[in-house]
Design a protein around this motif. Structure first.
Motif: not given
Length: 135
Positions: A3-7, A68-76
């Motif tokens: 499953f992929a989660y982005q934020r 990782l830094h504030a503003g980075d878009k990530v996918r878990v």
């Protein structure tokens, strides 16, 4: 099935140096876990005592590969792994989105299903066992 989660990472996720605080990475993975369970139809209340069982984390380990830094878009990416009839692990890969996408961290949590009333391990409930098996 994974499953992929982005934020997007927020300032509140970082320390004074602007780098995501290590515990927030684990928290991010737990958010993804909750979303994966919800997508599979597993109710959190059922894992928190509503049906006589609880499923706590018994072990957690993390490997931080890049900051990782504030503003980075990530996918878990969340991948459940069967261990025994009463336990399972969840493997997470945290990717920073962009060009190119980069693997930033790996996290693993191990969960044990228990019956507080019996003070003993319990077999994973059907919906949770199905989620783990669907890998």
């Amino acid at each position: 099935m994974p499953f992929a989660y982005q934020r997007t990472l927020h300032l509140a996720d970082t320390d004074a140096a602007g780098v995501v605080y290590f515990v927030r990475t684990i928290s991010l993975c737990h958010e993804a876990y909750e979303e994966a369970l919800a997508a599979a139809g597993v109710r959190l209340a059922d894992l928190l005592g509503a049906n006589g069982i609880v499923v706590p984390i018994a072990k957690c380990e993390a490997q931080y590969l890049r900051p990782l830094h504030a503003g980075d878009k990530v996918r878990v990416v969340v991948t459940p792994v069967a261990l025994t009839e009463d336990s399972f692990a969840v493997d997470y890969e945290v990717h920073r989105l962009g060009s190119p996408e980069k693997l930033m961290a790996r996290v693993r949590t191990e969960h044990v299903c228990t019956s507080p009333a019996k003070r003993a391990r319990a077999v994973l409930p059907g919906d949770l066992a199905a989620w783990v098996a669907a890998r």
